[in-house]
Design a protein around this motif. Structure first.
Motif, PDB file in Angstrom:
ATOM      1  N   ILE A  58     121.923   0.769  45.509  1.00 12.33           N
ATOM      2  CA  ILE A  58     122.905   1.021  46.477  1.00 12.33           C
ATOM      3  C   ILE A  58     123.896   0.120  46.119  1.00 12.33           C
ATOM      4  N   LEU A  59     125.170   0.669  45.855  1.00 11.38           N
ATOM      5  CA  LEU A  59     126.444   0.069  45.635  1.00 11.38           C
ATOM      6  C   LEU A  59     126.885  -0.917  46.532  1.00 11.38           C
ATOM      7  N   LYS A  60     127.035  -2.004  46.448  1.00 14.69           N
ATOM      8  CA  LYS A  60     127.617  -3.071  47.535  1.00 14.69           C
ATOM      9  C   LYS A  60     129.301  -3.170  47.242  1.00 14.69           C
ATOM     10  N   ARG A  61     129.926  -2.713  48.260  1.00 16.99           N
ATOM     11  CA  ARG A  61     131.259  -2.365  48.180  1.00 16.99           C
ATOM     12  C   ARG A  61     132.064  -3.468  49.176  1.00 16.99           C
ATOM     13  N   ARG A  62     132.952  -4.121  48.785  1.00 13.95           N
ATOM     14  CA  ARG A  62     133.658  -5.044  49.687  1.00 13.95           C
ATOM     15  C   ARG A  62     134.381  -4.229  50.751  1.00 13.95           C
ATOM     16  N   LYS A  63     134.412  -4.551  52.005  1.00 11.96           N
ATOM     17  CA  LYS A  63     135.052  -4.065  52.851  1.00 11.96           C
ATOM     18  C   LYS A  63     136.756  -4.488  52.659  1.00 11.96           C
ATOM     19  N   PRO A  64     137.341  -3.483  53.030  1.00 16.08           N
ATOM     20  CA  PRO A  64     138.865  -4.027  52.915  1.00 16.08           C
ATOM     21  C   PRO A  64     139.256  -4.924  54.142  1.00 16.08           C
ATOM     22  N   PRO A  65     140.344  -5.730  53.639  1.00 21.21           N
ATOM     23  CA  PRO A  65     140.692  -6.668  54.696  1.00 21.21           C
ATOM     24  C   PRO A  65     141.431  -6.177  56.016  1.00 21.21           C
ATOM     25  N   ILE A  66     141.329  -6.746  56.899  1.00 21.55           N
ATOM     26  CA  ILE A  66     141.897  -6.405  58.194  1.00 21.55           C
ATOM     27  C   ILE A  66     143.518  -6.213  57.878  1.00 21.55           C
ATOM     28  N   THR A  67     143.936  -5.219  58.462  1.00 23.77           N
ATOM     29  CA  THR A  67     145.694  -5.042  58.422  1.00 23.77           C
ATOM     30  C   THR A  67     146.241  -5.769  59.569  1.00 23.77           C
ATOM     31  N   ALA A  68     147.581  -5.971  59.343  1.00 19.81           N
ATOM     32  CA  ALA A  68     148.283  -6.533  60.304  1.00 19.81           C
ATOM     33  C   ALA A  68     148.308  -5.942  61.611  1.00 19.81           C
ATOM     34  N   ALA A  69     148.257  -4.665  61.679  1.00 20.90           N
ATOM     35  CA  ALA A  69     148.380  -3.835  62.913  1.00 20.90           C
ATOM     36  C   ALA A  69     146.962  -4.182  63.653  1.00 20.90           C
ATOM     37  N   GLU A  70     145.925  -4.298  62.926  1.00 25.17           N
ATOM     38  CA  GLU A  70     144.667  -4.336  63.486  1.00 25.17           C
ATOM     39  C   GLU A  70     144.549  -5.769  64.134  1.00 25.17           C
ATOM     40  N   ARG A  71     144.937  -6.740  63.161  1.00 23.92           N
ATOM     41  CA  ARG A  71     145.079  -8.141  63.827  1.00 23.92           C
ATOM     42  C   ARG A  71     145.801  -8.278  65.017  1.00 23.92           C
ATOM     43  N   LYS A  72     146.928  -7.492  65.367  1.00 20.44           N
ATOM     44  CA  LYS A  72     147.812  -7.671  66.467  1.00 20.44           C
ATOM     45  C   LYS A  72     147.017  -6.998  67.474  1.00 20.44           C
ATOM     46  N   VAL A  73     146.198  -6.051  67.223  1.00 21.10           N
ATOM     47  CA  VAL A  73     145.334  -5.371  68.377  1.00 21.10           C
ATOM     48  C   VAL A  73     144.245  -6.327  68.851  1.00 21.10           C
ATOM     49  N   LEU A  74     143.654  -7.032  67.935  1.00 24.32           N
ATOM     50  CA  LEU A  74     142.489  -7.954  68.207  1.00 24.32           C
ATOM     51  C   LEU A  74     143.016  -9.185  68.904  1.00 24.32           C
ATOM     52  N   ARG A  75     144.330  -9.710  68.666  1.00 20.30           N
ATOM     53  CA  ARG A  75     144.927 -10.838  69.575  1.00 20.30           C
ATOM     54  C   ARG A  75     145.199 -10.179  70.883  1.00 20.30           C
TER      55      ARG A  75
END
Length: 81
Positions: A58-75
């Protein structure tokens, strides 16, 4: 003046040096020749990498970092709470 701590070890091995020199002289007197080959490389090349891929691995791949747009929605969601 420098005195080696290993002088006694050198003198211990003196008999072996003399014996090797004597046998070398006998070999050359009997018609033998000494061949000095090419010296080996200091760092041998690394072993070849296998091309086989194990399907059960099973290849363990790193998840891509959160984008700026996703960060705004989370805030906005955090502020709404």
């Amino acid at each position: 003046m420098y005195v080696s701590n290993h002088l006694s070890l050198v003198e211990e091995q003196r008999q072996h040096v003399d014996s090797i020199a004597e046998r070398t002289a006998q070999f050359l007197a009997a018609g033998g020749t000494i061949y000095q080959g090419k010296s080996p490389s200091i760092n041998p090349p690394p072993p070849h990498r296998s091309t086989k891929i194990d399907p059960e691995t099973i290849l363990k791949r790193r998840k891509p970092p959160i984008t700026a747009a996703e960060r705004k929605v989370l805030r906005k969601l955090a502020e709404a709470l």
